[in-house]
Design an enzyme around this catalytic site. Sequence first.
Site, short mmCIF file in Angstrom:
data_model
loop_
_atom_site.label_atom_id
_atom_site.label_comp_id
_atom_site.label_asym_id
_atom_site.label_seq_id
_atom_site.Cartn_x
_atom_site.Cartn_y
_atom_site.Cartn_z
N GLU A 52 0.89 -1.15 0.00
CA GLU A 52 0.00 0.00 0.00
C GLU A 52 0.93 1.20 0.00
O GLU A 52 1.86 1.27 0.81
CB GLU A 52 -0.86 0.05 1.27
CG GLU A 52 -1.80 1.24 1.23
CD GLU A 52 -2.53 1.52 2.55
OE1 GLU A 52 -2.14 0.96 3.59
OE2 GLU A 52 -3.49 2.31 2.51
N ARG A 89 5.66 -12.62 9.57
CA ARG A 89 6.37 -11.42 9.21
C ARG A 89 7.69 -11.36 9.96
O ARG A 89 7.89 -12.05 10.96
CB ARG A 89 5.54 -10.19 9.52
CG ARG A 89 5.32 -9.99 11.02
CD ARG A 89 4.62 -8.67 11.37
NE ARG A 89 4.65 -7.70 10.32
CZ ARG A 89 3.56 -7.06 9.88
NH1 ARG A 89 2.40 -7.33 10.42
NH2 ARG A 89 3.65 -6.16 8.95
N LYS A 104 4.71 0.26 10.35
CA LYS A 104 4.62 1.50 9.58
C LYS A 104 4.26 2.66 10.49
O LYS A 104 4.75 3.77 10.33
CB LYS A 104 3.53 1.32 8.52
CG LYS A 104 4.01 1.67 7.13
CD LYS A 104 2.97 1.33 6.10
CE LYS A 104 3.54 0.40 5.06
NZ LYS A 104 2.57 0.09 3.99
#
Length: 574
Positions: free
Chosen positions: A39, A265, A275
Amino acid sequence: MGENETAAAEAGRDFVRDIVQADLAAQRVQTVVTRFPPEPNGYLHIGHAKSICLNFGIAQEFGGRCHLRFDDTNPVKEEQEFIDSIQEDVHWLGFDWGTHLYHASDYFEQLYAWAEHLIRAGLAYVDDTPPEAMRAARGTLTEPGQNSPFRYRSVEENLDLFRRMRAGEFPNGARVLRAKIDMASGNMNLRDPVLYRILHATHPRTGTAWCIYPTYDFAHGQSDAIEGVTHSICTLEFEDHRPLYDWLIEHLPVPAQPHQYEFARLNISYTVLSKRNLTRLVREGVVSGWDDPRMPTLAGLRRRGVPPGALREFVRRVGVARANSVVDVALFEATIRDTLNPVADRRMAVLRPLRLIIENYPEGQTETLPAANHPDAPERGQRAVTFGREVFVEQDDFMEDPPRKFFRLSPGREVRLRYAYLVTCREVVKDAAGQVVALRCTYDPESRGGNAPDGRKVQGTLHWVSATDSVQAEVRLYSHLFGRPDPGADGDVMADLNPNSLEVLTEARVERALADPTQRATVQFERQGYFCHDRDSTAERPVFNRTIGLRDTWAKVSDKRQAAGTAAAPARTS
RNA sequence: UGGGGCGUCGCCAAGCGGUAAGGCAACGGAUUUUGAUUCCGUCAUACGGAGGUUCGAAUCCUCCCGCCCCAGCCA
């Protein structure tokens, strides 16, 4: 390669590759197609590198292809700056999507048509429930939700309302389109998930063409299907979404049936990778920007001097599995060293200079001496270094009152100046405050190159730089941004910042060969570490970033002694 | 006592019923004009725990314990 290794390689290196290989072998897929779907709301970081290497790596290894697809379904968070940086970073990492650059926004029209399809099939409805009420009606983890009073609207009314949503008749938040699944499901994602919401916002690509946008769940799987993605690989937190992913694929006339697979992850000790936190570090000015060399962003690591191959190797060493884990940052650092060691040219630079005057070396005389660019790789050639009566050595390389096993310079001790001569410390020069400001030494003219004809040995070899033919430079030493392995474990990550993550040395001296800022490759400053020119560098004023220090067993020993109170580490004179 | 996952050496991670790979870290030692590199060697009778099945289990079954994710009109 032995039979076992061959077998291991053929079996794939992780469970995802095993699945891909099995699907290929069983002819369930002809060509493997993966995708990396960022994104564009931030910079890529080392965690993304794991996903990029997995997706592009699999495509490469199995003769398929990997798409770069921007998951741009939320215009209020996304920016062109990020779209650009992401492409630059993926390329830098060493991967290429060829002509396969896509955007979820490319599919808005198709997605919209599919939403109407769902409405016609009685599987989606427009809900007027306000956000707060909807949350309340969703139930909790242990209690089922309540059906919305709008759940049974007619197909005609739903169609009319949905079209009017698209036409811009309603304000943000007034209505949403929801899938009609099961408000009592144990999986919260199946409790009539929102498919479309009203967002009067300008999209980086579609501008103001739309005021309703599909949610991640409605866009992702369908985009995969449109592109013919065979293996849609994502992280563990999307596992709960897989039933919804499959439900949509099943109920929509999509051109393919992609499957989703999840892996854990990446987490790294002493590092923060979310983020949200990275954005905070930038916004709050803790770091100079997304590409601050202390940031775990690809831009930051690149500026720091970490070669892309080190990232790829790191990801390979870490492996891919389904267990949540935290990788020791030491593994990353070891990988950087292992990658750089065989390829980095050697240079000499003195970070904290201490003047060394060679009394028996003729005043005004200089000579040039050959120094290997890489001692283990003679084919890399040599460069000339200037030697003269005055040179600089590292302050840490002198101790007036050394502990046992200190192999460097101290009063009366002889050491080797690398590639030059053997020198003996004769006198310590101090200023009024008692600080050591220079050392008076003598050299053995017979030891040119570093060896005495009589074969006597010295214990230490020091790096040095000519006092007259060296360039003053700024050197930036970086260490972990956070002072504890699990930043934020006690609450706020900001409370765990390492106040000494950046040390700037402005008096460093580097050999002439280092003064060219167009030389971007990371080099090794002998005995110290790997460094590269920062983009702030100029020929007049070189600026270096330390990528990573060399392993330093002496520092380790010395620290232990200090902790034990047996000896002091070298004292800095300034 | 909702649903979904995960637990193998300090940190990652192979293993898929036949008797515990590898990497990092750590610790010894050799070589060395970088206390770097390189090179040798040490480092899980043990696979979250307890039962069970089996000639044989980290791998199968049962129960238990622990950790992670989900209640955005974020992704």
